[in-house]
Design an enzyme around this catalytic site. Structure first.
Site, PDB file in Angstrom:
ATOM      1  N   TYR A  10       9.049   4.151  -7.585  1.00  0.00           N
ATOM      2  CA  TYR A  10       8.101   3.805  -8.640  1.00  0.00           C
ATOM      3  C   TYR A  10       6.892   4.725  -8.750  1.00  0.00           C
ATOM      4  CZ  TYR A  10      10.972  -0.241  -9.049  1.00  0.00           C
ATOM      5  OH  TYR A  10      12.052  -1.051  -9.240  1.00  0.00           O
ATOM      6  N   GLY A  11       6.775   5.712  -7.917  1.00  0.00           N
ATOM      7  CA  GLY A  11       5.600   6.546  -8.050  1.00  0.00           C
ATOM      8  C   GLY A  11       5.642   7.780  -7.180  1.00  0.00           C
TER       9      GLY A  11
ATOM     10  N   GLY B   7       5.087  11.901  -0.896  1.00  0.00           N
ATOM     11  CA  GLY B   7       6.176  10.940  -1.042  1.00  0.00           C
ATOM     12  C   GLY B   7       6.533  10.736  -2.486  1.00  0.00           C
ATOM     13  N   GLU B   8       7.776  10.473  -2.689  1.00  0.00           N
ATOM     14  CA  GLU B   8       8.202  10.111  -4.033  1.00  0.00           C
ATOM     15  C   GLU B   8       9.211   8.998  -3.896  1.00  0.00           C
ATOM     16  OE1 GLU B   8       9.838  12.081  -8.144  1.00  0.00           O
ATOM     17  OE2 GLU B   8       9.731  13.302  -6.347  1.00  0.00           O
ATOM     18  N   GLY B   9       8.770   7.810  -4.190  1.00  0.00           N
ATOM     19  CA  GLY B   9       9.672   6.672  -4.076  1.00  0.00           C
ATOM     20  C   GLY B   9      10.245   6.350  -5.434  1.00  0.00           C
TER      21      GLY B   9
ATOM     22  N   ASP C 114       8.812  -6.085  -0.158  1.00  0.00           N
ATOM     23  CA  ASP C 114       9.557  -4.842   0.048  1.00  0.00           C
ATOM     24  C   ASP C 114       9.166  -4.189   1.372  1.00  0.00           C
ATOM     25  OD1 ASP C 114      11.383  -2.868  -0.564  1.00  0.00           O
ATOM     26  OD2 ASP C 114       9.988  -1.705  -1.787  1.00  0.00           O
TER      27      ASP C 114
HETATM   28  N1  LIG Z   1      -1.917   5.801   1.890  1.00  0.00           N
HETATM   29  C1  LIG Z   1      -0.932   6.661   2.181  1.00  0.00           C
HETATM   30  N2  LIG Z   1      -1.116   7.629   3.092  1.00  0.00           N
HETATM   31  C2  LIG Z   1      -0.126   8.475   3.383  1.00  0.00           C
HETATM   32  N3  LIG Z   1       1.084   8.462   2.845  1.00  0.00           N
HETATM   33  C3  LIG Z   1       1.343   7.529   1.924  1.00  0.00           C
HETATM   34  C4  LIG Z   1       0.357   6.581   1.530  1.00  0.00           C
HETATM   35  N4  LIG Z   1       0.898   5.774   0.609  1.00  0.00           N
HETATM   36  C5  LIG Z   1       2.154   6.191   0.436  1.00  0.00           C
HETATM   37  N5  LIG Z   1       2.442   7.258   1.206  1.00  0.00           N
HETATM   38  C6  LIG Z   1       3.718   7.984   1.284  1.00  0.00           C
HETATM   39  O1  LIG Z   1       4.386   7.954   0.050  1.00  0.00           O
HETATM   40  C7  LIG Z   1       5.626   7.235   0.173  1.00  0.00           C
HETATM   41  C8  LIG Z   1       5.838   6.410  -1.083  1.00  0.00           C
HETATM   42  O2  LIG Z   1       4.743   5.565  -1.286  1.00  0.00           O
HETATM   43  P1  LIG Z   1       4.899   4.042  -1.629  1.00  0.00           P
HETATM   44  O3  LIG Z   1       3.545   3.455  -1.802  1.00  0.00           O
HETATM   45  O4  LIG Z   1       5.789   3.408  -0.598  1.00  0.00           O
HETATM   46  O5  LIG Z   1       5.581   4.108  -3.046  1.00  0.00           O
HETATM   47  P2  LIG Z   1       7.012   3.799  -3.600  1.00  0.00           P
HETATM   48  O6  LIG Z   1       6.818   2.610  -4.467  1.00  0.00           O
HETATM   49  O7  LIG Z   1       7.322   5.007  -4.382  1.00  0.00           O
HETATM   50  O8  LIG Z   1       7.922   3.554  -2.437  1.00  0.00           O
HETATM   51  C9  LIG Z   1       5.502   6.416   1.448  1.00  0.00           C
HETATM   52  O9  LIG Z   1       6.751   6.145   2.029  1.00  0.00           O
HETATM   53  C10 LIG Z   1       4.663   7.326   2.307  1.00  0.00           C
HETATM   54  O10 LIG Z   1       5.460   8.321   2.883  1.00  0.00           O
HETATM   55 MG   LIG Z   2       7.613   2.530  -0.731  1.00  0.00          MG
END
Ligand SMILES: Nc1ncnc2c1ncn2[C@@H]1O[C@H](COP(=O)(O)OP(=O)(O)O)[C@@H](O)[C@H]1O
Ligand SMILES: [Mg+2]
Length: 360
Positions: free
Chosen positions: A50-51, A46-48, A163
Site C-alpha cells: 500500500y505504500g 520499503g515498498e509494500g 496485519d
Molecule cells: N518508521 C520506519 N522506519 C524504518 N523503516 C520503515 C518504517 N516504516 C516502514 N518501514 C519499512 O518499510 C516497509 C513497508 O512499510 P509498511 O508501513 O509496513 O507499509 P506497507 O503497508 O507497504 O507494508 C517496512 O516493512 C519497513 O521495512
Molecule cells: Mg507492512
C-alpha cells in the site's frame, strides 16, 4: 501542475457539520500541514502493498525520519474522511513499542499525503533473512515482550492491528522493537485493493478469519503474535500456506481438528462448509519444538487457542512464566546491532525486488 494553474483552480470541500460546500482560500490550501518538500528523500527502504517508504531528512530539524506515501484510491477525490479520522487517532498514540507517527505532510496534489514516522534501522523480516545466526532464546523473549507491550497499548486503545507480521515489526539500533503499519490498511482505500499483484501473506491469519468470521477482535492479533514467536524461535515461518485452503490445512495439521467442543460457534462460521478439514486428533506443537520448555509450549498453545474468546490476551502473554524462567529475556540495550541491509541494498541499487517473505 503549474503554480498559476493551481491557484486559479478553486478547491471546494464538502462541509462535515452542515450541508453544502465551501471554497478553500488559497492561503489555506495546504492546511496546517507542512510540505513534503521540506524533507530530503535519502533512499527507498520499503515498498509494500500500500505504500512506498523512504528514509528522509527533515531539513528543519535535521532529523532522520521515515516518509511513507499514502496511496489513494485513484477514482476518489482527495482524502477519504475515514483516513483522516484514523490518522488523527494514530497521531495521538504514544508508546515506546509503537512506531511514532510524527505528523502528516502534503505534496502539491491534494491527494498526495505522506506520513512522517520515527526512523527504525531494521525490520524483522529483512533482519531474519540476512542474519547469519538465529536470535538466541533470550533475544527472542526480549523482542516478543516488547511486541506484547505495544499490543497491549493498542488493544487498550481499541485498535486492532490486523496485519501483524515480521515485516511490520521494526527495530532500532538500540534494540527497541516497534510495531508499525497498524490500523492503516483500512484507511488507505475502501474497499482494499492490492496496488500491486503481490499476494498479501496468509501466514499470520487467525482461523476465525480464514473461516469467514464477521466479528474481528483483538484476538486476531494474538494469533499472529503466536506465529511470530514460533517463527523467531524456529528461525523460519511456522505456517507458510500458499492458499487459504492450504493455510487452514497447515493449522489443522499442527494443532488438531477444531470442534464445537473446544470452539463453541465454530460449526456456524460462514466458510466452514467450504473446507473439508482433515481428521487430526493431536496437537503437534511439542514435536515441532521438542527443545522448548513447558512454559514456552504453554504460551504458544495459549496464543493458538482456536476459540478467540479463550485465546491469550496481550496481558496474559506478558504474565507468562516463560518470560520469568531462564534464559531470561535480554535487555534491549544488549541486543546486537546489525548491518543496515535495507540502505545497502538501496545504495547498491540492486533490483532483487521485494523480500522473499512477501511472495506467495
Ligand atoms: N518508521 C520506519 N522506519 C524504518 N523503516 C520503515 C518504517 N516504516 C516502514 N518501514 C519499512 O518499510 C516497509 C513497508 O512499510 P509498511 O508501513 O509496513 O507499509 P506497507 O503497508 O507497504 O507494508 C517496512 O516493512 C519497513 O521495512
Ligand atoms: Mg507492512
Amino acid at each position: 501542475m503549474g503554480d498559476t494553474e493551481s491557484e486559479s483552480e478553486q478547491i471546494r470541500l464538502k462541509c462535515i457539520r452542515k450541508d453544502g460546500f465551501f471554497t478553500v482560500p488559497p492561503e489555506h490550501r495546504l492546511g496546517r500541514c507542512r510540505s513534503v518538500k521540506e524533507f530530503e528523500k535519502l533512499n527507498r527502504i520499503g515498498e509494500g502493498t500500500y505504500g512506498i517508504v523512504y528514509r528522509a531528512r527533515d531539513t528543519l530539524t535535521d532529523e532522520i525520519v521515515a516518509l511513507k506515501k499514502v496511496r489513494m484510491d485513484k477514482e476518489k477525490d482527495g482524502v477519504p474522511i475515514s483516513s483522516l479520522r484514523e490518522i488523527t487517532l494514530l497521531l495521538r498514540l504514544r508508546h515506546p513499542n509503537i512506531v511514532e507517527l510524527k505528523e502528516v505532510v502534503v505534496g502539491t496534489h491534494l491527494e498526495s499525503i505522506f506520513l512522517v514516522m520515527g526512523y527504525c534501522e531494521q525490520d524483522l523480516a529483512s533482519l531474519l533473512e540476512n542474519m547469519p545466526t538465529p536470535f538466541s532464546e533470550a533475544q527472542v523473549k526480549c523482542i516478543v515482550l516488547q511486541v506484547l507491550r505495544g499490543l497491549q497499548y493498542l488493544h487498550q486503545n481499541f485498535i486492532i492491528h490486523r496485519d501483524l507480521k515480521v515485516s511490520n515489526l521494526l527495530m532500532t539500533d538500540k534494540g527497541c522493537v516497534k510495531t508499525a503499519d497498524f490500523g492503516l490498511a483500512r484507511a488507505y482505500s475502501i474497499p482494499m485493493k492490492p496496488m500491486t499483484p503481490k499476494v498479501v501473506t496468509l501466514w499470520y491469519r487467525a482461523p476465525e478469519l480464514l473461516l469467514g468470521t464477521s466479528t474481528q477482535t483483538t484476538s486476531i492479533d494474538m494469533w499472529a503474535m503466536g506465529c511470530i514467536l514460533a517463527e523467531l524461535l524456529a528461525h523460519k515461518p511456522l505456517l507458510p500456506g500458499t492458499s487459504e485452503i492450504h493455510q487452514v490445512d497447515l493449522i489443522v495439521q499442527l494443532l488438531g481438528t477444531p470442534s464445537e467442543n473446544i470452539w463453541p460457534g465454530f460449526s456456524r462460521l460462514p466458510l466452514v462448509g467450504q473446507y473439508s478439514l482433515r481428521k487430526q486428533p493431536y496437537n503437534n506443537l511439542k514435536h515441532k519444538f521438542p527443545w522448548l520448555s513447558e512454559a514456552g509450549l504453554r504460551l504458544l498453545n495459549f496464543l493458538f487457542m482456536y476459540d478467540p474468546k479463550k485465546r491469550a490476551t496481550a496481558r496474559d502473554g506478558l504474565d507468562s512464566s516463560y518470560f520469568k524462567e531462564k534464559p531470561l529475556p535480554c535487555e534491549p540495550e544488549l541486543m546486537p546491532t546489525f548491518p543496515h541491509h535495507r540502505n545497502k541494498r538501496a545504495i547498491l541499487a540492486t533490483s532483487e525486488g521485494q523480500s522473499k517473505r512477501c511472495k506467495p
